[in-house]
Design a protein around this motif. Structure first.
Motif, PDB file in Angstrom:
ATOM      1  N   UNK A   1       0.837  -1.208   0.000  1.00 25.20           N
ATOM      2  CA  UNK A   1       0.000   0.000   0.000  1.00 25.20           C
ATOM      3  C   UNK A   1       0.868   1.252   0.000  1.00 25.20           C
ATOM      4  N   UNK A   2       1.907   1.258   0.820  1.00 28.13           N
ATOM      5  CA  UNK A   2       2.809   2.414   0.879  1.00 28.13           C
ATOM      6  C   UNK A   2       3.459   2.657  -0.478  1.00 28.13           C
ATOM      7  N   UNK A   3       3.876   1.606  -1.131  1.00 26.56           N
ATOM      8  CA  UNK A   3       4.487   1.745  -2.458  1.00 26.56           C
ATOM      9  C   UNK A   3       3.529   2.363  -3.465  1.00 26.56           C
ATOM     10  N   UNK A   4       2.266   1.931  -3.419  1.00 29.82           N
ATOM     11  CA  UNK A   4       1.281   2.514  -4.327  1.00 29.82           C
ATOM     12  C   UNK A   4       0.983   3.969  -3.967  1.00 29.82           C
ATOM     13  N   UNK A   5       0.908   4.285  -2.674  1.00 35.41           N
ATOM     14  CA  UNK A   5       0.687   5.680  -2.278  1.00 35.41           C
ATOM     15  C   UNK A   5       1.839   6.572  -2.748  1.00 35.41           C
ATOM     16  N   UNK A   6       3.057   6.122  -2.533  1.00 36.48           N
ATOM     17  CA  UNK A   6       4.224   6.927  -2.919  1.00 36.48           C
ATOM     18  C   UNK A   6       4.282   7.092  -4.437  1.00 36.48           C
ATOM     19  N   UNK A   7       4.062   6.000  -5.162  1.00 34.75           N
ATOM     20  CA  UNK A   7       4.044   6.081  -6.621  1.00 34.75           C
ATOM     21  C   UNK A   7       2.923   6.994  -7.088  1.00 34.75           C
ATOM     22  N   UNK A   8       1.764   6.885  -6.450  1.00 33.33           N
ATOM     23  CA  UNK A   8       0.638   7.739  -6.806  1.00 33.33           C
ATOM     24  C   UNK A   8       0.917   9.209  -6.558  1.00 33.33           C
ATOM     25  N   UNK A   9       1.551   9.517  -5.435  1.00 36.42           N
ATOM     26  CA  UNK A   9       1.913  10.911  -5.150  1.00 36.42           C
ATOM     27  C   UNK A   9       2.843  11.443  -6.236  1.00 36.42           C
ATOM     28  N   UNK A  10       3.856  10.656  -6.567  1.00 40.14           N
ATOM     29  CA  UNK A  10       4.830  11.094  -7.578  1.00 40.14           C
ATOM     30  C   UNK A  10       4.153  11.297  -8.931  1.00 40.14           C
ATOM     31  N   UNK A  11       3.330  10.324  -9.348  1.00 37.58           N
ATOM     32  CA  UNK A  11       2.719  10.408 -10.677  1.00 37.58           C
ATOM     33  C   UNK A  11       1.567  11.409 -10.715  1.00 37.58           C
ATOM     34  N   UNK A  12       0.651  11.345  -9.742  1.00 34.99           N
ATOM     35  CA  UNK A  12      -0.510  12.233  -9.754  1.00 34.99           C
ATOM     36  C   UNK A  12      -0.092  13.670  -9.452  1.00 34.99           C
ATOM     37  N   UNK A  13       0.425  13.885  -8.260  1.00 30.89           N
ATOM     38  CA  UNK A  13       0.798  15.251  -7.880  1.00 30.89           C
ATOM     39  C   UNK A  13       1.955  15.759  -8.730  1.00 30.89           C
ATOM     40  N   UNK A  14       2.945  14.910  -8.951  1.00 31.00           N
ATOM     41  CA  UNK A  14       4.105  15.325  -9.742  1.00 31.00           C
ATOM     42  C   UNK A  14       3.734  15.779 -11.142  1.00 31.00           C
ATOM     43  N   UNK A  15       2.837  15.037 -11.806  1.00 35.26           N
ATOM     44  CA  UNK A  15       2.440  15.437 -13.162  1.00 35.26           C
ATOM     45  C   UNK A  15       1.651  16.742 -13.138  1.00 35.26           C
ATOM     46  N   UNK A  16       0.828  16.945 -12.096  1.00 32.19           N
ATOM     47  CA  UNK A  16       0.093  18.208 -11.994  1.00 32.19           C
ATOM     48  C   UNK A  16       1.026  19.381 -11.690  1.00 32.19           C
ATOM     49  N   UNK A  17       2.019  19.150 -10.826  1.00 35.68           N
ATOM     50  CA  UNK A  17       3.001  20.209 -10.555  1.00 35.68           C
ATOM     51  C   UNK A  17       3.690  20.624 -11.863  1.00 35.68           C
TER      52      UNK A  17
END
Length: 127
Positions: A71-87
């Motif tokens: 779960x932590x791996x998916x959360x971290x990957x999601x933060x990077x991809x979701x938030x990172x792409x929006x940034x």
């Protein structure tokens, strides 16, 4: 408690505060209100999932270590991809980043599903 996971969550929280401050004070003069709103959405989701990581770090005492790590791996990957792409989109305006955002969102959803599964299953015996 998973100390390293808690450390990653703290770093993510620090970064979210810094990026939120940057959006509030540094972006007004260089981009549109729409792009600032997109940037702020990224900050919000990073914060939500920073708190999810904190919850996982503490829940690791009772839940399956394998599922907590997953779960932590998916959360971290999601933060990077979701938030990172929006940034990046808000800062550079490249539309090719658009397809990355939903992949990150799917990673966040998977993280929550795994977290729920870990919580639903019989807790790890801590005796």
């Amino acid at each position: 408690m998973k100390h390293r996971l808690l450390s990653v969550a703290a770093m993510s929280g620090f970064l979210a505060v810094a990026l939120g401050a940057f959006a509030a004070h540094g972006l007004k003069k260089v981009t549109s209100t729409e792009m600032i709103n997109i940037f702020n959405l990224a900050v919000e989701y990073q914060f939500y999932h920073t708190f999810a990581l904190i919850g996982l770090a503490f829940a690791a005492n009772w839940l399956s270590p394998k599922l907590v790590n997953l779960a932590a791996g998916f959360f971290i990957t999601g933060i990077v991809l979701f938030s990172g792409s929006l940034y990046l989109y808000a800062l550079i305006g490249q539309k090719w980043l658009g397809p990355i955002t939903p992949i990150g969102g799917i990673c966040l959803l998977i993280g929550w599903a795994i977290f729920a599964t870990a919580a639903w299953r019989k807790p790890v015996n801590t005796d």
